[in-house]
Enzyme design. Structure first.
Site, PDB file in Angstrom:
ATOM      1  N   HIS A  80       0.687   0.230  -6.111  1.00 33.45           N
ATOM      2  CA  HIS A  80       0.091   1.339  -6.863  1.00 33.45           C
ATOM      3  C   HIS A  80       0.378   1.092  -8.346  1.00 33.45           C
ATOM      4  CE1 HIS A  80      -0.071   5.510  -8.390  1.00 33.45           C
ATOM      5  NE2 HIS A  80      -0.787   5.810  -7.322  1.00 33.45           N
ATOM      6  N   ASP A 100       9.304   1.538  -3.183  1.00 31.37           N
ATOM      7  CA  ASP A 100       8.431   2.674  -3.474  1.00 31.37           C
ATOM      8  C   ASP A 100       8.087   3.314  -2.129  1.00 31.37           C
ATOM      9  OD1 ASP A 100       6.263   4.328  -3.766  1.00 31.37           O
ATOM     10  OD2 ASP A 100       5.111   2.978  -5.040  1.00 31.37           O
ATOM     11  N   GLN A 122       4.534   6.402   0.226  1.00 29.93           N
ATOM     12  CA  GLN A 122       3.687   6.500   1.421  1.00 29.93           C
ATOM     13  C   GLN A 122       4.466   6.276   2.718  1.00 29.93           C
ATOM     14  OE1 GLN A 122       0.738   7.659   1.316  1.00 29.93           O
ATOM     15  NE2 GLN A 122       0.218   7.433  -0.848  1.00 29.93           N
ATOM     16  N   LYS A 145       3.688  14.646  -1.342  1.00 28.42           N
ATOM     17  CA  LYS A 145       3.033  13.854  -0.297  1.00 28.42           C
ATOM     18  C   LYS A 145       3.676  14.104   1.070  1.00 28.42           C
ATOM     19  CE  LYS A 145       1.759  10.093  -3.446  1.00 28.42           C
ATOM     20  NZ  LYS A 145       0.313  10.259  -3.608  1.00 28.42           N
ATOM     21  N   CYS A 167      -5.784   3.855  -7.570  1.00 29.07           N
ATOM     22  CA  CYS A 167      -4.695   3.436  -8.484  1.00 29.07           C
ATOM     23  C   CYS A 167      -4.122   2.082  -8.083  1.00 29.07           C
ATOM     24  CB  CYS A 167      -3.572   4.471  -8.545  1.00 29.07           C
ATOM     25  SG  CYS A 167      -4.103   6.034  -9.202  1.00 29.07           S
TER      26      CYS A 167
HETATM   27  C1  PLP Z   1       2.427   3.837  -3.055  1.00 28.29           C
HETATM   28  C2  PLP Z   1       2.449   4.874  -4.138  1.00 28.29           C
HETATM   29  N1  PLP Z   1       3.322   4.771  -5.134  1.00 28.29           N
HETATM   30  C3  PLP Z   1       3.406   5.686  -6.109  1.00 28.29           C
HETATM   31  C4  PLP Z   1       2.569   6.759  -6.149  1.00 28.29           C
HETATM   32  C5  PLP Z   1       2.689   7.752  -7.245  1.00 28.29           C
HETATM   33  O1  PLP Z   1       3.100   8.980  -6.753  1.00 28.29           O
HETATM   34  P1  PLP Z   1       3.174  10.271  -7.702  1.00 28.29           P
HETATM   35  O2  PLP Z   1       1.810  10.389  -8.325  1.00 28.29           O
HETATM   36  O3  PLP Z   1       3.486  11.387  -6.771  1.00 28.29           O
HETATM   37  O4  PLP Z   1       4.231  10.026  -8.706  1.00 28.29           O
HETATM   38  C6  PLP Z   1       1.609   6.909  -5.142  1.00 28.29           C
HETATM   39  C7  PLP Z   1       0.655   8.025  -5.170  1.00 28.29           C
HETATM   40  O5  PLP Z   1      -0.400   7.971  -4.601  1.00 28.29           O
HETATM   41  C8  PLP Z   1       1.564   5.949  -4.105  1.00 28.29           C
HETATM   42  O6  PLP Z   1       0.679   6.053  -3.113  1.00 28.29           O
END
Ligand code: PLP
Length: 411
Positions: free
Chosen positions: A122, A200, A203, A226, A370
């Site tokens: 992401h 990270d 997900q 999430k 993203c």
């Molecule tokens: C794999 C991953 N990392 C990071 C993020 C960023 O999360 P947040 O926007 O809640 O900070 C997302 C959000 O979709 C994600 O799917």
């Protein structure tokens, strides 16, 4: 027992209509809906407790502080961290990664040192490092993926590690492909080379039991929104030894020990990383979301979501021109695939597909999610993405499949 109808009653939004059609909410990787227990707890805190935390001697402030710190303990148990000092509240995964990027690169890296990410990240796990690359001259490298969206074999990873690799930062689960990466194996290899690893977990935390001690990651980031919690709250787990070494990320109230014009000293962990008034109502909401998930049970959540993923892929493949991205074996999801299915149908643009599905009441996400470097790797501009939560049903997947068929016929 996993009584899906009862579970759905906990989420009133799921029974609303859009365009006169029953809502089919399949955009859970972007954000999940919130159960009543989370909303009630937050409303109750604003109604009956509200006061700023940590600083007050009065009753309300102490009660709010107790709720806030109880939430920290709840998070600690949820991911099985050793100590509450290792739980830093942030605004979300993005801020958690930026915190590490800023503090780690500044204190532990020199120009020319490398951070290794993967091709399926992401943007929050790419751009955060690129900003530090611009600032400090560090280098951001990436592990490639196979055509079906898996990381190169684990042993090959050593080929990407150099004496200048100072940190590896990887998604536990891809938000586009649903690939569950073998983070334990990667962490083991990284540690053999003396390299810390950030995972990270945006997900993964919503879908599987996380045990940061068993995983042995050095940092783990995730977002409350999430996983049925409120927006604007997330968590950075960091091993105490690492958090002790890193300088503060932001300055302000709450994070200091003593301030003079000459010198400022900082609070103990985790407060050193929590400048300013925290979203103490959201932390309480997050604790309730954790209670909710725990009461449903991860065995049920995992089994249910895996079955939804399997069923969805099986059904989607009955549609002409269907192309599903991510790990698939003989048309079925493999074990390393989570509750996300990305696809395109023939040459129908993902945005057209998403817009027309929306008119049928079906909420999916379209675009690059993203993850533009991943789109480049796949040679596409975007996908349609259906993603599942513990409250989704096979009937909703039937509605998605019927919707896609209907849209396909229009083209
Ligand atoms: C794999 C991953 N990392 C990071 C993020 C960023 O999360 P947040 O926007 O809640 O900070 C997302 C959000 O979709 C994600 O799917």
């Amino acid at each position: 027992m996993y009584d899906i109808n009862k579970i759905r009653e906990d989420f009133p939004i799921l029974s609303r209509e859009v365009y006169g059609k029953p809502l089919v909410y399949l955009d859970n990787a972007a954000t999940t809906q919130k159960p009543l227990c989370v909303l009630d707890a937050m409303r109750d805190e604003y109604l009956n407790v509200n006061a700023n935390v940590h600083r007050g001697v009065h009753y309300l402030s102490q009660q709010a502080t107790d709720l806030h710190e109880a939430a920290r303990e709840k998070v600690r148990q949820f991911i099985n961290a050793k100590k509450i000092e290792e739980i830093v509240f942030t605004r979300g995964t993005t801020e958690a990664i930026n915190l590490v990027a800023s503090s780690f690169c500044e204190s532990q890296m020199k120009a020319g040192d490398e951070v290794l990410v993967t091709e399926m990240e992401h943007h929050s796990n790419i751009v955060s490092w690129q900003l530090q690359a611009q600032r400090l001259g560090i280098v951001v490298k990436h592990l490639p993926i196979t055509d079906d969206g898996r990381l190169v074999g684990c042993n090959d990873i050593t080929a990407y590690i150099t004496p200048r690799t100072k940190l590896i930062s990887i998604a536990h689960v891809s938000n586009v492909l649903g690939t569950i990466n073998p983070v334990e194996d990667i962490i083991k290899i990284a540690h053999e080379h003396g390299i810390p690893v950030l995972v990270d977990g945006a997900q993964s935390a919503p879908h599987m039991k996380i045990d940061v001690q068993a995983m042995d990651c050095d940092f783990f980031a995730f977002s409350g929104h999430k996983m049925y919690g409120p927006t604007g709250i997330g968590v950075l787990y960091g091993k105490e030894e690492w958090l002790e070494k890193l300088p503060p990320y932001q300055g302000g109230g709450e994070m200091i020990d003593k301030v003079t014009w000459e010198k400022t000293t900082f609070e103990r962990l985790p407060f050193k990383f929590e400048a300013g008034t925290p979203d103490y109502v959201a932390t309480h909401g997050l604790a309730k979301a954790i209670d909710y998930m725990t009461s449903v049970g991860f065995d049920f959540i995992e089994a249910h979501e895996k079955e939804l993923t399997r069923y969805c892929m099986e059904q989607l493949q009955t549609i002409d021109g269907m192309h599903i991205y991510g790990p698939v074996v003989n048309g079925s999801p493999v074990d390393n695939k989570d509750a996300v299915v990305s696809f395109n149908v023939g040459d129908i643009h993902h945005l057209d597909m998403g817009t027309l599905l929306d008119r049928l009441g079906i909420a999916v996400r379209t675009g690059h999610h993203c993850a533009q470097p991943l789109m480049d790797r796949l040679g596409i501009s975007g996908t349609v993405r259906a993603s599942f939560a513990l409250y989704n049903t096979k009937e909703e997947i039937d509605a998605l499949v019927a919707g896609i068929r209907r849209v396909s016929q229009m083209f």
